[in-house]
Enzyme design. Structure first.
Site, short mmCIF file in Angstrom:
data_model
loop_
_atom_site.label_atom_id
_atom_site.label_comp_id
_atom_site.label_asym_id
_atom_site.label_seq_id
_atom_site.Cartn_x
_atom_site.Cartn_y
_atom_site.Cartn_z
N PRO A 34 0.84 -1.20 0.00
CA PRO A 34 0.00 0.00 0.00
C PRO A 34 0.88 1.25 0.00
CG PRO A 34 -0.63 -1.52 1.77
CD PRO A 34 0.69 -1.98 1.23
N LYS A 35 0.42 2.28 -0.67
CA LYS A 35 1.10 3.58 -0.63
C LYS A 35 0.38 4.43 0.41
CE LYS A 35 2.93 7.29 -3.55
NZ LYS A 35 2.60 8.38 -2.63
#
Length: 336
Positions: A34-35
Site C-alpha cells: 500500500p502507498k
C-alpha cells in the site's frame, strides 16, 4: 559508543523513489505494498541519537518530537529504516493533521503531538542487526531483516509494519481503496537493491472524477485571460464551498472562455471561499473573480484531504446537462 556519524548509512541518503505508471504490473517478480498517505521518512538511531529525514533531506525531528522520543525508548539501539509518518484521526489517516505539525512554534507542535501522536509505518530496512548496510541487498532480504527488527521492537505503538503481497489481485483491491484510505499502490522488484534517489519503484494511483460548480476563476499571470477555474461543491448546509482548482485549459480556448466567464460575474462561493486561511501552497493568495454558480465541469482527481482536492485537478469536460445543485460532497466522501 557508536553515533549517527558512525553508521554506514549517511543522514543525507536520498530515499529510493517511484515512477508513476497507469496499472499494476502483470509480470512476475514484483512485490506490492500500500502507498500510505503520509510524509516519507528515513529514521536513524544510534544509541541516544535519533534523526528523522524527509524525502527532501530536510530534518523532521522538531515537528515530530513524539516520534523521536518513542524511537529513543525502543529496545533496539541501532537501526536505519525507511517508512511513512502518519497520523490516525478517527480511524483514518489524516494528511491535514500531518501538515499542521509543520508549525514554527515548538509549543504548538508539542501540543499537537500530545493530542494526536504520529506513527512510523515501516516498509524497508537499510541496516542489518550487525550494523551492516543493506543498500545492495535484494528486497527479499531487506524485508526479512525488517520483520526481524519489528519483532524485536516488542509491539511498540510508534512502529507499524506495512503489509506486502505478491498477489496482483490483492494489490488491485488495495488500489480500490486509494484516494480515501490509501494513496495508491507501490510495486518493487523482489530481487532489486535499494536504489537511493532513483525511481526504481513503480507507483499506481486511483484516478477518480467529480462534477463541480465553477464558482470563480483567476486570470493567468500577466494576462487578461483565464488561468484557472475555482471549483465548488454544495455541502449539507446548502452552501457552495471551495474545494480546489483546475488549470488544464488550452491556449486556444482561453479567449472565448474568458469572455464567457466574465459575463457570469456574480456572488461566487456562499460557503468556504478561496483567499482565506489555507495550508495549500497553490491556493493561498491571489485575486479571483466570483461567478454565478451556473457552470459545471467534470474533473479528474487523485486525492481528497480535509474535504478538498489535494492537488490540482484535470478538466475532463463541461457538463451543461448537470444542474449545479447536483454537485455535492457526496461524490468525494470516503466510503463508510
Amino acid at each position: 559508543m557508536p553515533t549517527l556519524a558512525d553508521l554506514p548509512i549517511p543522514l543525507d541518503l536520498p530515499p529510493m523513489e517511484a515512477k508513476l505508471v497507469e496499472e499494476v504490473p502483470r509480470e512476475a517478480g514484483w512485490r506490492f505494498e500500500p502507498k500510505w498517505d503520509g510524509f516519507r521518512c528515513v529514521a536513524f538511531r544510534a544509541r541516544d541519537e535519533v534523526a528523522l529525514r524527509a524525502k527532501s533531506g530536510k530534518p523532521l525531528d522538531r515537528f515530530f518530537p513524539d516520534v523521536v522520543d518513542a524511537l529513543k525508548a525502543l529496545p533496539v539501539d541501532r537501526f536505519v529504516v525507511d517508512g511513512e509518518l502518519t497520523i490516525d484521526v478517527g480511524g483514518r489517516l489524516s494528511f491535514e493533521a500531518l501538515q499542521m505539525r509543520l508549525h514554527p512554534a515548538e509549543s504548538r507542535v508539542r501540543k499537537l503531538a500530545a493530542e494526536q501522536p504520529a506513527a512510523l509505518t515501516l516498509f524497508d530496512c537499510l541496516l542489518d542487526a550487525k550494523g551492516h548496510s543493506l543498500i545492495d541487498a535484494p528486497l527479499s532480504r531487506r524485508r526479512s531483516e525488517l520483520e526481524a527488527l519489528f519483532k524485536r521492537l516488542e509491539g511498540a505503538a510508534v512502529m507499524r509494519l506495512s503489509p506486502y503481497t505478491e498477489d496482483r489481485d490483492q494489490a488491485c483491491r488495495w488500489l480500490d481503496e486509494a484516494g480515501f484510505v490509501l494513496d495508491g499502490v507501490v510495486a518493487k522488484r523482489t530481487d532489486g537493491p535499494y536504489a537511493p534517489g532513483e525511481r526504481a519503484m513503480l507507483k499506481i494511483k486511483k484516478i477518480r472524477t467529480a462534477d463541480c460548480v465553477v464558482g470563480g476563476f483567476r486570470y493567468q499571470q500577466g494576462t487578461e485571460q483565464v488561468g484557472s477555474l475555482l471549483l465548488g461543491l454544495y455541502g449539507d448546509d446548502g452552501k457552495l464551498h471551495h474545494v480546489g482548482f483546475t488549470s488544464t485549459i488550452s491556449n486556444a480556448e482561453r479567449p472565448e472562455l474568458t469572455s464567457r466567464l466574465e459575463a457570469l460575474k456574480g456572488e461566487g462561493f456562499s460557503g468556504d471561499a478561496p483567499g482565506g486561511p489555507s495550508r495549500w501552497s497553490t491556493e493561498r493568495t491571489g485575486a479571483w473573480v466570483a461567478l454565478k454558480p451556473e457552470l459545471v465541469v467534470e474533473v479528474r482527481y487523485d486525492q481528497v484531504t480535509g474535504g478538498r482536492f489535494r492537488h490540482g485537478t484535470r478538466l475532463v469536460r463541461w457538463r451543461p446537462d448537470k444542474a449545479p445543485r447536483q454537485c455535492t460532497f457526496e461524490q468525494i466522501r470516503p466510503p463508510a
